[in-house]
Write an enzyme that holds these catalytic residues in place. Sequence first.
Site: not given
Ligand code: COA
Length: 480
Positions: A71, A193, A222, A301-302
């Site tokens: 998001q 979030e 988010d 607010g106030g």
């Molecule tokens: N091709 C190949 N691999 C891909 C890819 C693509 N096009 N797009 C993503 N990936 C891989 C990434 O390289 C990562 O691999 P790695 O862990 O081996 O390095 C993997 O997909 C997962 O990415 P990640 O961001 O860790 O996803 P997640 O689902 O585990 O975590 C969040 C999700 C949101 C918790 C995390 O991305 C995060 O903390 N983001 C920052 C804060 C944020 O924006 N949070 C709010 C989200 S609404």
Amino acid sequence: MAKAKKAKAGAKRVAKKSSRKVVKLAARKPAKANGSKKANGNGLPRPSAKPYGQAGKALEGVKILDFTHVQSGPTCTQLLAWFGADVIKIERPGVGDITRGQLRDVPNADSLYFTMLNHNKRSITVDSKNPKGKEIIERLIKYCDVLVENFAPGALDRMGFTWEHIHKLNPRMIVASVKGFGPGPYEDCKVYENVAQCTGGAASTTGFREGPPLVTGAQIGDSGTGLHLALGIVSALYQRNRTGRGQKVLAAMQDGVLNLCRVKLRDQQRLRHGPLTEYSQYGEGVPFGDAVPRAGNDSGGGQPGWILKCKGWETDPDAYIYFITQAPVWEAICDVIGEPGWKTDPEFATPKARLPKLKQIFARIEEWTTTKTKFEVMEICNARDIPVGPILSMREIAEDESLRKTGTVVEVDHPTRGKYLTVGNPIKLSDSVSEVKRSPLLGEHTEEVLTKVLGYSAKELAELKSSGAITPEEKKKAAA
Ligand code: COA
């Protein structure tokens, strides 16, 4: 092979050409100002000859490599797309943004979670860990102005796209990231979030004093951070006009939430100098602790305010109104609720005298509001400048004609899911009118971007398909 080299050289030329353009622009600036002075005679730039809304979009020409998911990041790039940027969203082949399949309401169709956050974008599927996929991304880095990502900390580096590498490929590129936390003890944490709402000060200050902390339905962690990031990107683009170089932009979700909780950090410091008199616990004689308490529905607010029942509250969970006892309209409030004596009674006539009696006062106002619907209260009070706000349900908002007319609530058609409602661009620019275009299907624009933007030939495209860089199905076939 020769064609691949040609395409590479083409992408290089695009990057070089656009960097030359910026340097020239910066150098030409004073001359341009003089020129417009001459042309216009008043020192102001010459306005477009085209009517308002027909001279393109604010961010036309800006190219965004959108590496976002879920998001926060998609909120940011959707806004940029509404302002006219060309947003190319990279998704994992065969999988895509995880939200495509989350909270699905229509079988085999992209979820509303995805569609409502990805309008006006192009989607290409690229495996960023495949060598040929990396090559595609490198070409896109040279072609685009901004890379936006919100992967877990370190994920972009692990793909090989460090800031240093990106900067070397395209010194003008702005690399914009959402992370859960800024540098510090939690910088490596994954964040969603509600984690941000809790760590940014929203949860500890939301809810009722007697109850546990509460998260709010507004996605301030988010979507709120996505908004912050968009401002950072536009500012960095503006600075690039002067410097000719890109920079890193970071919006941490904890910081974004805290920014929105600014008034609560204000109150934390005021606590040192005495009780917070506008909090109803002051009037109730409940002592304050050493941290800002939850204030229920007190106004920030106030001017004291509270949520009051209206006619029908027994069966309608949203038959309520927010009522503010703004001091300048106190007399009007007394007349409306049938307490004209309170206008001159020293026990009620001044804001200071009223503070310890807010519970009694709101109970009396509620006696009146329960005799009217929330819309009747709104009508009566607005006519007397008394600030009130009906608690609108999502059903009422979805059906609100005025929100449809302004394009804030929009109906969109989608090839696999049919018609659905979305929230359009909440920021209205008179000379850059947003139109909401449906979100892309997974990989809908892969071939278009590879051939028309990056210059891949049909043969190279076929090679890419069998390499697994853009289509996992072909990869399996190739392996078999
Ligand atoms: N091709 C190949 N691999 C891909 C890819 C693509 N096009 N797009 C993503 N990936 C891989 C990434 O390289 C990562 O691999 P790695 O862990 O081996 O390095 C993997 O997909 C997962 O990415 P990640 O961001 O860790 O996803 P997640 O689902 O585990 O975590 C969040 C999700 C949101 C918790 C995390 O991305 C995060 O903390 N983001 C920052 C804060 C944020 O924006 N949070 C709010 C989200 S609404």
